[in-house]
Design a protein around this motif. Sequence first.
Motif, PDB file in Angstrom:
ATOM      1  N   LEU A 114      -2.856  -2.251 -11.596  1.00  0.00           N
ATOM      2  CA  LEU A 114      -1.735  -1.551 -11.095  1.00  0.00           C
ATOM      3  C   LEU A 114      -0.903  -0.707 -12.107  1.00  0.00           C
ATOM      4  O   LEU A 114      -0.929   0.630 -11.979  1.00  0.00           O
ATOM      5  CB  LEU A 114      -0.525  -2.617 -10.439  1.00  0.00           C
ATOM      6  CG  LEU A 114      -1.183  -3.225  -9.116  1.00  0.00           C
ATOM      7  CD1 LEU A 114      -0.353  -4.275  -8.675  1.00  0.00           C
ATOM      8  CD2 LEU A 114      -1.363  -2.362  -8.016  1.00  0.00           C
ATOM      9  N   TRP A 173      -7.156   4.205  -2.564  1.00  0.00           N
ATOM     10  CA  TRP A 173      -7.219   3.105  -3.628  1.00  0.00           C
ATOM     11  C   TRP A 173      -6.244   1.923  -3.396  1.00  0.00           C
ATOM     12  O   TRP A 173      -6.600   0.881  -3.569  1.00  0.00           O
ATOM     13  CB  TRP A 173      -7.127   3.946  -4.962  1.00  0.00           C
ATOM     14  CG  TRP A 173      -7.339   2.926  -6.010  1.00  0.00           C
ATOM     15  CD1 TRP A 173      -8.488   3.078  -6.892  1.00  0.00           C
ATOM     16  CD2 TRP A 173      -6.421   2.172  -7.002  1.00  0.00           C
ATOM     17  NE1 TRP A 173      -8.440   2.155  -7.884  1.00  0.00           N
ATOM     18  CE2 TRP A 173      -7.198   1.346  -7.915  1.00  0.00           C
ATOM     19  CE3 TRP A 173      -5.062   1.813  -6.568  1.00  0.00           C
ATOM     20  CZ2 TRP A 173      -6.525   0.668  -8.602  1.00  0.00           C
ATOM     21  CZ3 TRP A 173      -4.763   0.764  -7.439  1.00  0.00           C
ATOM     22  CH2 TRP A 173      -5.425   0.395  -8.638  1.00  0.00           C
ATOM     23  N   SER A 174      -4.925   2.305  -3.170  1.00  0.00           N
ATOM     24  CA  SER A 174      -3.866   1.062  -2.828  1.00  0.00           C
ATOM     25  C   SER A 174      -4.477   0.029  -1.768  1.00  0.00           C
ATOM     26  O   SER A 174      -4.496  -1.143  -1.781  1.00  0.00           O
ATOM     27  CB  SER A 174      -2.822   1.643  -2.575  1.00  0.00           C
ATOM     28  OG  SER A 174      -2.514   2.335  -3.540  1.00  0.00           O
ATOM     29  N   ILE A 225       0.883  -1.240  -0.103  1.00  0.00           N
ATOM     30  CA  ILE A 225      -0.037  -0.022   0.026  1.00  0.00           C
ATOM     31  C   ILE A 225       0.757   1.404  -0.057  1.00  0.00           C
ATOM     32  O   ILE A 225       0.651   2.076  -0.927  1.00  0.00           O
ATOM     33  CB  ILE A 225      -1.080  -0.029   1.077  1.00  0.00           C
ATOM     34  CG1 ILE A 225      -2.029  -1.016   0.977  1.00  0.00           C
ATOM     35  CG2 ILE A 225      -1.619   1.297   1.204  1.00  0.00           C
ATOM     36  CD1 ILE A 225      -2.787  -1.339   2.235  1.00  0.00           C
ATOM     37  N   ALA A 273       3.129   1.476  -3.202  1.00  0.00           N
ATOM     38  CA  ALA A 273       2.350   1.793  -4.430  1.00  0.00           C
ATOM     39  C   ALA A 273       1.932   3.389  -4.271  1.00  0.00           C
ATOM     40  O   ALA A 273       2.040   3.964  -5.586  1.00  0.00           O
ATOM     41  CB  ALA A 273       1.135   0.761  -4.506  1.00  0.00           C
ATOM     42  N   ALA A 274       1.618   3.653  -3.252  1.00  0.00           N
ATOM     43  CA  ALA A 274       1.251   5.267  -3.094  1.00  0.00           C
ATOM     44  C   ALA A 274       2.241   6.054  -3.314  1.00  0.00           C
ATOM     45  O   ALA A 274       2.348   7.129  -3.904  1.00  0.00           O
ATOM     46  CB  ALA A 274       0.502   5.338  -1.641  1.00  0.00           C
ATOM     47  N   LEU A 288      -4.351   7.841  -3.872  1.00  0.00           N
ATOM     48  CA  LEU A 288      -3.617   6.791  -4.070  1.00  0.00           C
ATOM     49  C   LEU A 288      -3.434   5.949  -2.940  1.00  0.00           C
ATOM     50  O   LEU A 288      -3.405   4.786  -3.123  1.00  0.00           O
ATOM     51  CB  LEU A 288      -2.130   7.319  -4.366  1.00  0.00           C
ATOM     52  CG  LEU A 288      -2.058   8.087  -5.848  1.00  0.00           C
ATOM     53  CD1 LEU A 288      -0.645   8.552  -6.169  1.00  0.00           C
ATOM     54  CD2 LEU A 288      -2.421   6.743  -6.922  1.00  0.00           C
ATOM     55  N   LEU A 317      -1.711   3.270 -11.463  1.00  0.00           N
ATOM     56  CA  LEU A 317      -0.650   3.756 -10.873  1.00  0.00           C
ATOM     57  C   LEU A 317       0.281   4.477 -11.693  1.00  0.00           C
ATOM     58  O   LEU A 317       1.015   5.450 -11.333  1.00  0.00           O
ATOM     59  CB  LEU A 317       0.083   2.877  -9.904  1.00  0.00           C
ATOM     60  CG  LEU A 317      -0.922   2.465  -8.711  1.00  0.00           C
ATOM     61  CD1 LEU A 317       0.092   1.332  -8.035  1.00  0.00           C
ATOM     62  CD2 LEU A 317      -1.153   3.445  -7.832  1.00  0.00           C
TER      63      LEU A 317
END
Length: 285
Positions: free
Chosen positions: A276, A170-171, A139, A142-143, A167, A280
């Motif tokens: 992803l 959502w993650s 999480i 990814a953010a 972000l 992202l």
Amino acid sequence: MMSGGYTSIDNPKLSGSVPAVPDQGHVTVKFSESNLQTFPPSEAQGKISIAAGPPRDADDTFSKSGSGAGSGSGSDESQPSGWLRPFSIATYKPYFDIDTADVLDRIKDSLFPFRDSFNEKTASNPDLYGPFWICTTLIFVAASIGTFVTYIAHKLKNKEWEYDINLVTWSAGLFYGYVTIVPLGLYVILKYFSAPSGLVPLFCLYGYSLFVFIPALCLSVVPLEIFRWVVAGVAGFMSATFVALNLRAHIKSAGERWFLIVAGIFLLQLALSVALKLYLFTVTV
């Protein structure tokens, strides 16, 4: 009569005097043996050792085994039973009692998907510790990586950049939801086809299958669109192969439709990597 200030009574049967107790013979009193132990004891009895130990009223909470095998009946009575058991922390404690070496070994197995021996190694002690921290790390990675990629893209074109808090949410929804809902759905499907499966082993398998996306997200910093698609595809293929091959042996007992189930699992894991990449790392300035 009076003599030296003292008075003596000659008649023993005067009123008010106490009559003498007649002699009833010799009375023998027997005493039972005492239960008191001599101190110090002359010899060791039972399992008493000479070594000094804590007093009987000492708190031995931290000296007991974490699994509860050596605990007394009092601790068992305090744990809820029946329908309240899933809401007790003690129910999930064994799934978080795992060594760091075991977690690293399972992560290593997830990076070699063609071994298909993960389920055999974790059958006796599946854990939720590794999946939880893998998802949590994903999480934030990814953010942060997604934010960094958009920041670099805006700075290279001298555009104003604003941080997108969505972000993180959502993650979190994607990874926590995926690693929870997908194993639950697969568990219901396998139960319907009478295939042997456990819910916690499925959580464990899917949790470790997501580890490969951590290095993939870090490599996606490179500002080349084709490179990002290659990284996402390789990570998705490795994760999907890891899950499908480890479940294949169990799903084969579901009958002739086992291939469709395995194919669905494989494609669903690939869809995660595509999601992803599209969300992202599709940067618009």
